[in-house]
Design a protein around this motif. Structure first.
Motif, PDB file in Angstrom:
ATOM      1  N   LYS A   1       0.829  -1.200   0.000  1.00  0.00           N
ATOM      2  CA  LYS A   1       0.000   0.000   0.000  1.00  0.00           C
ATOM      3  C   LYS A   1       0.859   1.245   0.000  1.00  0.00           C
ATOM      4  CE  LYS A   1      -4.022  -2.039   2.293  1.00  0.00           C
ATOM      5  NZ  LYS A   1      -5.023  -1.860   3.383  1.00  0.00           N
ATOM      6  N   GLU A   2       0.230   2.351  -0.383  1.00  0.00           N
ATOM      7  CA  GLU A   2       0.946   3.618  -0.369  1.00  0.00           C
ATOM      8  C   GLU A   2       1.053   4.153   1.062  1.00  0.00           C
ATOM      9  OE1 GLU A   2      -0.263   5.299  -4.817  1.00  0.00           O
ATOM     10  OE2 GLU A   2      -0.837   6.390  -3.010  1.00  0.00           O
ATOM     11  N   ARG A   3       2.048   4.992   1.258  1.00  0.00           N
ATOM     12  CA  ARG A   3       2.196   5.640   2.561  1.00  0.00           C
ATOM     13  C   ARG A   3       0.994   6.571   2.793  1.00  0.00           C
ATOM     14  NH1 ARG A   3       8.069   7.720   4.228  1.00  0.00           N
ATOM     15  NH2 ARG A   3       8.387   5.577   3.494  1.00  0.00           N
ATOM     16  N   GLU A   4       0.406   6.505   3.980  1.00  0.00           N
ATOM     17  CA  GLU A   4      -0.759   7.328   4.263  1.00  0.00           C
ATOM     18  C   GLU A   4      -0.558   8.154   5.528  1.00  0.00           C
ATOM     19  OE1 GLU A   4      -4.414   5.217   5.025  1.00  0.00           O
ATOM     20  OE2 GLU A   4      -3.550   4.005   6.631  1.00  0.00           O
ATOM     21  N   PHE A   5      -1.186   9.308   5.510  1.00  0.00           N
ATOM     22  CA  PHE A   5      -1.172  10.225   6.646  1.00  0.00           C
ATOM     23  C   PHE A   5      -1.927   9.606   7.819  1.00  0.00           C
ATOM     24  CE2 PHE A   5      -1.607  14.094   8.993  1.00  0.00           C
ATOM     25  CZ  PHE A   5      -2.921  14.125   9.455  1.00  0.00           C
ATOM     26  N   VAL A   6      -1.396   9.762   9.018  1.00  0.00           N
ATOM     27  CA  VAL A   6      -2.065   9.288  10.229  1.00  0.00           C
ATOM     28  C   VAL A   6      -2.474  10.459  11.113  1.00  0.00           C
ATOM     29  CG1 VAL A   6      -1.829   7.932  12.344  1.00  0.00           C
ATOM     30  CG2 VAL A   6      -0.819   7.091  10.212  1.00  0.00           C
ATOM     31  N   ALA A   7      -1.534  11.358  11.402  1.00  0.00           N
ATOM     32  CA  ALA A   7      -1.836  12.489  12.281  1.00  0.00           C
ATOM     33  C   ALA A   7      -0.742  13.537  12.150  1.00  0.00           C
ATOM     34  CB  ALA A   7      -1.930  12.036  13.738  1.00  0.00           C
ATOM     35  N   HIS A   8      -1.105  14.780  12.438  1.00  0.00           N
ATOM     36  CA  HIS A   8      -0.080  15.809  12.574  1.00  0.00           C
ATOM     37  C   HIS A   8      -0.467  16.786  13.665  1.00  0.00           C
ATOM     38  CE1 HIS A   8      -2.162  19.156  10.590  1.00  0.00           C
ATOM     39  NE2 HIS A   8      -2.312  18.457   9.491  1.00  0.00           N
ATOM     40  N   ILE A   9       0.523  17.508  14.142  1.00  0.00           N
ATOM     41  CA  ILE A   9       0.332  18.455  15.230  1.00  0.00           C
ATOM     42  C   ILE A   9       1.080  19.733  14.886  1.00  0.00           C
ATOM     43  CG2 ILE A   9       2.289  17.520  16.553  1.00  0.00           C
ATOM     44  CD1 ILE A   9       0.617  18.141  19.104  1.00  0.00           C
ATOM     45  N   SER A  10       0.439  20.862  15.144  1.00  0.00           N
ATOM     46  CA  SER A  10       1.038  22.151  14.804  1.00  0.00           C
ATOM     47  C   SER A  10       2.244  22.443  15.685  1.00  0.00           C
ATOM     48  CB  SER A  10      -0.002  23.262  14.950  1.00  0.00           C
ATOM     49  OG  SER A  10      -0.447  23.334  16.309  1.00  0.00           O
ATOM     50  N   TRP A  11       2.978  23.470  15.314  1.00  0.00           N
ATOM     51  CA  TRP A  11       4.234  23.765  15.999  1.00  0.00           C
ATOM     52  C   TRP A  11       4.024  24.029  17.484  1.00  0.00           C
ATOM     53  CZ3 TRP A  11       5.254  28.380  18.501  1.00  0.00           C
ATOM     54  CH2 TRP A  11       4.330  29.408  18.293  1.00  0.00           C
ATOM     55  N   ASN A  12       2.899  24.649  17.844  1.00  0.00           N
ATOM     56  CA  ASN A  12       2.674  24.969  19.257  1.00  0.00           C
ATOM     57  C   ASN A  12       1.766  23.961  19.945  1.00  0.00           C
ATOM     58  OD1 ASN A  12       0.277  25.607  18.081  1.00  0.00           O
ATOM     59  ND2 ASN A  12       0.211  27.729  18.779  1.00  0.00           N
ATOM     60  N   GLY A  13       1.352  22.934  19.213  1.00  0.00           N
ATOM     61  CA  GLY A  13       0.527  21.905  19.817  1.00  0.00           C
ATOM     62  C   GLY A  13      -0.946  22.233  19.908  1.00  0.00           C
ATOM     63  N   ASP A  14      -1.344  23.399  19.403  1.00  0.00           N
ATOM     64  CA  ASP A  14      -2.732  23.820  19.537  1.00  0.00           C
ATOM     65  C   ASP A  14      -3.659  23.173  18.523  1.00  0.00           C
ATOM     66  OD1 ASP A  14      -2.229  27.311  20.582  1.00  0.00           O
ATOM     67  OD2 ASP A  14      -2.058  25.395  21.636  1.00  0.00           O
ATOM     68  N   SER A  15      -3.111  22.656  17.466  1.00  0.00           N
ATOM     69  CA  SER A  15      -3.937  22.095  16.400  1.00  0.00           C
ATOM     70  C   SER A  15      -3.457  20.699  16.049  1.00  0.00           C
ATOM     71  CB  SER A  15      -3.865  22.993  15.161  1.00  0.00           C
ATOM     72  OG  SER A  15      -4.579  22.425  14.090  1.00  0.00           O
ATOM     73  N   THR A  16      -4.410  19.783  15.954  1.00  0.00           N
ATOM     74  CA  THR A  16      -4.095  18.414  15.535  1.00  0.00           C
ATOM     75  C   THR A  16      -5.069  17.983  14.448  1.00  0.00           C
ATOM     76  OG1 THR A  16      -5.509  17.486  17.279  1.00  0.00           O
ATOM     77  CG2 THR A  16      -3.165  17.755  17.796  1.00  0.00           C
ATOM     78  N   ASN A  17      -4.657  17.000  13.694  1.00  0.00           N
ATOM     79  CA  ASN A  17      -5.498  16.473  12.636  1.00  0.00           C
ATOM     80  C   ASN A  17      -5.221  14.983  12.520  1.00  0.00           C
ATOM     81  OD1 ASN A  17      -7.393  16.490  10.617  1.00  0.00           O
ATOM     82  ND2 ASN A  17      -6.021  17.279   9.047  1.00  0.00           N
TER      83      ASN A  17
END
Length: 122
Positions: free
Chosen positions: A43-59
């Motif tokens: 399978k292709e590499r897939e996004f799991v999660a990310h976090i902004s530089w200050n930790g205030d935003s996650t996805n």
């Protein structure tokens, strides 16, 4: 020399938990977005999660919402992925990555670790 090193992978039964860690060295990533991706065999590499530089935003990837939690420690230049209620379909090599901008595309990430294997047995 920038280096990202993941740890914490392993074999776990379905329903179990693992905590992945990623240590960054070579420069500070205090103002960078940090993310986790995964790639299963064939399978292709897939996004799991990310976090902004200050930790205030996650996805998160929809299929891991409510089960995975990303966090970071800027003082230690580290990012974590707490994975609970693991499922066999979570089996993959997990990679941490760093980007100057938030996003879900692997192409937007500038630095990558070597990956850590997570295997979830049914």
């Amino acid at each position: 020399q920038v280096e990202l090193v993941e740890s914490g992978g392993g074999l776990v039964q379905a329903g179990g938990s693992l905590r992945l860690s990623c240590t960054a060295s070579g420069r500070t990533f205090r103002t960078y977005t940090m993310g986790w991706f995964r790639q299963a065999p064939g399978k292709e590499r897939e996004f799991v999660a990310h976090i902004s530089w200050n930790g205030d935003s996650t996805n998160y990837l929809d299929s891991v919402k409510g089960r995975f939690t990303i966090s970071k420690d800027n003082d230690r230049n580290m990012v974590y992925l707490q994975m609970n209620s693991l499922k066999p379909e979570d089996t993959a090599v997990y990679y941490c990555a760093v980007s100057r901008f938030p996003g879900q595309s692997a192409m937007g990430y500038d630095y990558w670790g070597q990956g850590t294997q997570v295997t979830v047995s049914s």
